[in-house]
Design a protein around this motif. Sequence first.
Motif, PDB file in Angstrom:
ATOM      1  N   TRP A 161      46.215  36.246  45.109  1.00  0.00           N
ATOM      2  CA  TRP A 161      44.293  36.988  45.208  1.00  0.00           C
ATOM      3  C   TRP A 161      44.898  38.491  44.608  1.00  0.00           C
ATOM      4  CZ3 TRP A 161      40.749  35.705  42.259  1.00  0.00           C
ATOM      5  CH2 TRP A 161      39.671  37.289  42.403  1.00  0.00           C
ATOM      6  N   LEU A 162      45.877  39.428  45.428  1.00  0.00           N
ATOM      7  CA  LEU A 162      46.120  40.359  45.340  1.00  0.00           C
ATOM      8  C   LEU A 162      46.530  40.167  43.188  1.00  0.00           C
ATOM      9  CD1 LEU A 162      46.951  42.055  48.044  1.00  0.00           C
ATOM     10  CD2 LEU A 162      44.745  42.313  46.812  1.00  0.00           C
ATOM     11  N   LYS A 163      47.796  39.799  43.152  1.00  0.00           N
ATOM     12  CA  LYS A 163      48.805  39.569  42.277  1.00  0.00           C
ATOM     13  C   LYS A 163      47.836  39.263  40.634  1.00  0.00           C
ATOM     14  CE  LYS A 163      52.345  37.199  40.503  1.00  0.00           C
ATOM     15  NZ  LYS A 163      53.575  36.558  40.769  1.00  0.00           N
ATOM     16  N   ARG A 164      46.620  38.073  41.166  1.00  0.00           N
ATOM     17  CA  ARG A 164      45.405  38.423  40.059  1.00  0.00           C
ATOM     18  C   ARG A 164      44.890  38.861  39.950  1.00  0.00           C
ATOM     19  NH1 ARG A 164      42.645  32.438  39.845  1.00  0.00           N
ATOM     20  NH2 ARG A 164      44.053  31.510  39.753  1.00  0.00           N
ATOM     21  N   LEU A 165      44.452  39.796  40.313  1.00  0.00           N
ATOM     22  CA  LEU A 165      43.764  41.303  40.662  1.00  0.00           C
ATOM     23  C   LEU A 165      44.645  42.435  39.941  1.00  0.00           C
ATOM     24  CD1 LEU A 165      41.365  41.491  44.106  1.00  0.00           C
ATOM     25  CD2 LEU A 165      40.610  41.053  41.586  1.00  0.00           C
ATOM     26  N   PHE A 182      37.237  35.859  52.212  1.00  0.00           N
ATOM     27  CA  PHE A 182      38.098  36.550  51.564  1.00  0.00           C
ATOM     28  C   PHE A 182      38.235  37.120  50.249  1.00  0.00           C
ATOM     29  CE2 PHE A 182      41.928  38.174  49.850  1.00  0.00           C
ATOM     30  CZ  PHE A 182      42.693  39.263  50.120  1.00  0.00           C
ATOM     31  N   ILE A 183      38.416  36.188  49.418  1.00  0.00           N
ATOM     32  CA  ILE A 183      38.038  36.515  47.909  1.00  0.00           C
ATOM     33  C   ILE A 183      36.709  37.117  47.284  1.00  0.00           C
ATOM     34  CG2 ILE A 183      38.141  34.982  46.167  1.00  0.00           C
ATOM     35  CD1 ILE A 183      40.735  33.404  47.014  1.00  0.00           C
ATOM     36  N   LEU A 184      36.059  35.773  47.841  1.00  0.00           N
ATOM     37  CA  LEU A 184      34.388  36.946  47.341  1.00  0.00           C
ATOM     38  C   LEU A 184      34.330  38.219  47.945  1.00  0.00           C
ATOM     39  CD1 LEU A 184      32.157  33.637  47.826  1.00  0.00           C
ATOM     40  CD2 LEU A 184      33.008  34.583  45.839  1.00  0.00           C
ATOM     41  N   LYS A 229      38.581  28.806  45.206  1.00  0.00           N
ATOM     42  CA  LYS A 229      38.684  27.037  44.849  1.00  0.00           C
ATOM     43  C   LYS A 229      40.194  27.349  44.623  1.00  0.00           C
ATOM     44  CE  LYS A 229      34.327  25.782  44.840  1.00  0.00           C
ATOM     45  NZ  LYS A 229      33.327  24.808  43.984  1.00  0.00           N
ATOM     46  N   ASP A 230      40.539  27.716  43.119  1.00  0.00           N
ATOM     47  CA  ASP A 230      41.720  28.337  42.335  1.00  0.00           C
ATOM     48  C   ASP A 230      43.136  28.662  43.432  1.00  0.00           C
ATOM     49  OD1 ASP A 230      40.411  26.803  40.050  1.00  0.00           O
ATOM     50  OD2 ASP A 230      40.155  28.134  38.977  1.00  0.00           O
ATOM     51  N   ILE A 231      42.190  29.878  43.941  1.00  0.00           N
ATOM     52  CA  ILE A 231      43.686  30.819  44.254  1.00  0.00           C
ATOM     53  C   ILE A 231      43.819  29.432  45.651  1.00  0.00           C
ATOM     54  CG2 ILE A 231      43.660  32.413  46.232  1.00  0.00           C
ATOM     55  CD1 ILE A 231      44.390  32.852  43.694  1.00  0.00           C
ATOM     56  N   THR A 281      34.933  34.936  42.466  1.00  0.00           N
ATOM     57  CA  THR A 281      33.964  34.002  42.609  1.00  0.00           C
ATOM     58  C   THR A 281      34.217  33.058  43.373  1.00  0.00           C
ATOM     59  OG1 THR A 281      34.521  33.039  40.533  1.00  0.00           O
ATOM     60  CG2 THR A 281      33.206  34.650  40.410  1.00  0.00           C
ATOM     61  N   ASP A 282      33.623  32.097  43.524  1.00  0.00           N
ATOM     62  CA  ASP A 282      33.384  30.850  44.218  1.00  0.00           C
ATOM     63  C   ASP A 282      34.355  29.718  43.500  1.00  0.00           C
ATOM     64  OD1 ASP A 282      32.773  29.045  46.297  1.00  0.00           O
ATOM     65  OD2 ASP A 282      32.232  27.781  44.855  1.00  0.00           O
TER      66      ASP A 282
END
Length: 190
Positions: free
Chosen positions: A87-91, A38-40, A50-52, A45-46
């Motif tokens: 992830w959406l929050k980080r984006l 999903f994130i890639l 991993k962080d998310i 990034t990889d």
Amino acid sequence: MKKSLYETDEAVIEGIRRSDERALAHLYKLYFPMISHFILSNSGTDDEAKDIYQEGVIVFYEKIRDNSLELTCQIKTYLYSVCRRLWLKRLAEKGRYATRLDESEGFVPVEEDTQRHEEQEKQFGVMGEALEQLGEPCRSLLEDYYIRMQNMQDITDKFGYTNTDTAKNQKYKCLQRLKKIFFATYKPEV
């Protein structure tokens, strides 16, 4: 074949409550590929994947440990929802995603997303098998072009074709053979 100690969601939750590290290890092994994909697929990034995933598992872990988790879906769906939101929050923070995320918004059901992901994983598996059946030199030619992103001149030189037009023609023929094998094998979920 030895069965896993954590075959059910209930067993994983109970393992976390007992502080069994194998329960968390099981979660990492089982669901990280889904979150990573999903994130890639969404500008990540990889390392970011991993962080998310780590953050999502921590949210899940802490809610279990303090008995505040009200799980109304599978663990997979819950983790996907948490990680997706993180992830959406980080984006949004990085300016890579234009939509504002409302903090009061609850976790959205993501059954559809996970089903789509499972279908994509099935397709990837069938495609891998189709590539194996395709054989050489077609497999290497397609992998060089589509996966390794080599240009047609490099492929022409590597495979000894007379010119790039010949290489393009061969790539087209190989792709047609691959599609034929894929669609003969692949049966979509209905």
